[in-house]
Motif scaffolding. Structure first.
Motif, PDB file in Angstrom:
ATOM      1  N   ARG A 105      -0.824  -3.293  -6.978  1.00  0.00           N
ATOM      2  CA  ARG A 105      -0.806  -2.841  -5.586  1.00  0.00           C
ATOM      3  C   ARG A 105      -1.529  -3.891  -4.749  1.00  0.00           C
ATOM      4  O   ARG A 105      -2.700  -4.165  -4.980  1.00  0.00           O
ATOM      5  CB  ARG A 105      -1.479  -1.491  -5.438  1.00  0.00           C
ATOM      6  CG  ARG A 105      -1.473  -1.073  -3.970  1.00  0.00           C
ATOM      7  CD  ARG A 105      -1.354   0.339  -3.691  1.00  0.00           C
ATOM      8  NE  ARG A 105      -0.445   1.049  -4.559  1.00  0.00           N
ATOM      9  CZ  ARG A 105       0.004   2.247  -4.288  1.00  0.00           C
ATOM     10  NH1 ARG A 105      -0.344   2.843  -3.194  1.00  0.00           N
ATOM     11  NH2 ARG A 105       0.798   2.870  -5.109  1.00  0.00           N
ATOM     12  N   ARG A 111       0.806  -1.234   0.000  1.00  0.00           N
ATOM     13  CA  ARG A 111       0.000   0.000   0.000  1.00  0.00           C
ATOM     14  C   ARG A 111       0.831   1.272   0.000  1.00  0.00           C
ATOM     15  O   ARG A 111       0.417   2.293  -0.526  1.00  0.00           O
ATOM     16  CB  ARG A 111      -0.926   0.012   1.211  1.00  0.00           C
ATOM     17  CG  ARG A 111      -2.051  -0.961   1.075  1.00  0.00           C
ATOM     18  CD  ARG A 111      -3.042  -0.802   2.202  1.00  0.00           C
ATOM     19  NE  ARG A 111      -4.166  -1.694   1.954  1.00  0.00           N
ATOM     20  CZ  ARG A 111      -4.943  -2.173   2.893  1.00  0.00           C
ATOM     21  NH1 ARG A 111      -4.748  -1.827   4.145  1.00  0.00           N
ATOM     22  NH2 ARG A 111      -5.925  -2.986   2.582  1.00  0.00           N
ATOM     23  N   ASP A 149       0.447  -3.852   4.246  1.00  0.00           N
ATOM     24  CA  ASP A 149       0.774  -2.555   4.839  1.00  0.00           C
ATOM     25  C   ASP A 149       1.725  -2.699   6.024  1.00  0.00           C
ATOM     26  O   ASP A 149       1.682  -1.916   6.966  1.00  0.00           O
ATOM     27  CB  ASP A 149      -0.500  -1.822   5.262  1.00  0.00           C
ATOM     28  CG  ASP A 149      -0.282  -0.315   5.358  1.00  0.00           C
ATOM     29  OD1 ASP A 149       0.660   0.194   4.712  1.00  0.00           O
ATOM     30  OD2 ASP A 149      -1.036   0.341   6.084  1.00  0.00           O
ATOM     31  N   PRO A 207      -2.665  -5.506  -0.807  1.00  0.00           N
ATOM     32  CA  PRO A 207      -3.154  -4.917   0.438  1.00  0.00           C
ATOM     33  C   PRO A 207      -2.155  -4.948   1.597  1.00  0.00           C
ATOM     34  O   PRO A 207      -2.493  -4.574   2.713  1.00  0.00           O
ATOM     35  CB  PRO A 207      -4.398  -5.756   0.757  1.00  0.00           C
ATOM     36  CG  PRO A 207      -4.159  -7.059   0.103  1.00  0.00           C
ATOM     37  CD  PRO A 207      -3.360  -6.746  -1.133  1.00  0.00           C
TER      38      PRO A 207
END
Length: 133
Positions: free
Chosen positions: A112, A12, A116, A114
């Motif tokens: 991209r 992200r 993080d 998910p």
């Protein structure tokens, strides 16, 4: 002339790597599995240029379905690409490889994910402009 492309997945916040691996490596969620499948499908039949660490991580089956070339920092990107006229050449690897080959890459295919979490390697938007950042 070769058609030079790069294909990568980022987290992200642009995360690329963590301790020499993709930070999400081993993640089983559908979006991660789909990204890996798509990479192998898109590069099938083409040339894949990768640095030594990435080269060592490539599974045996992949070598049968594409031309995989281990590149080194001592090699001139233009000379490496010139070895594959009229082929699609994917530049894989990590920041050092993309920084060296950025001026030659015509298409960036970026997924991209998910993720993080932490990272120690990041995507540099300057590569998209053909600079080594």
């Amino acid at each position: 002339m070769a058609d030079v492309r790069a294909m990568c997945a980022i987290g992200r916040r642009g995360q690329l790597g963590l301790t020499g691996r993709m930070p999400w490596e081993g993640e089983q969620a559908p979006e991660y599995a789909a990204d890996v499948r798509r990479f192998w499908e898109m590069t099938r039949g083409h040339v894949l240029l990768v640095g030594p660490v990435t080269y060592r991580s490539i599974p045996a089956f992949a070598h049968q379905e594409r031309t995989i070339v281990e590149i080194r920092s001592s090699m001139q990107p233009e000379e490496v690409i010139a070895r594959f006229p009229d082929r699609i050449v994917f530049v894989g690897g990590g920041p050092a490889v993309w920084a060296a080959y950025a001026p030659l890459i015509r298409i960036w295919d970026i997924t991209r994910l998910p993720y993080d979490g932490p990272a120690d390697r990041w995507f540099d938007p300057a590569w998209l402009c053909g600079t080594g950042g």
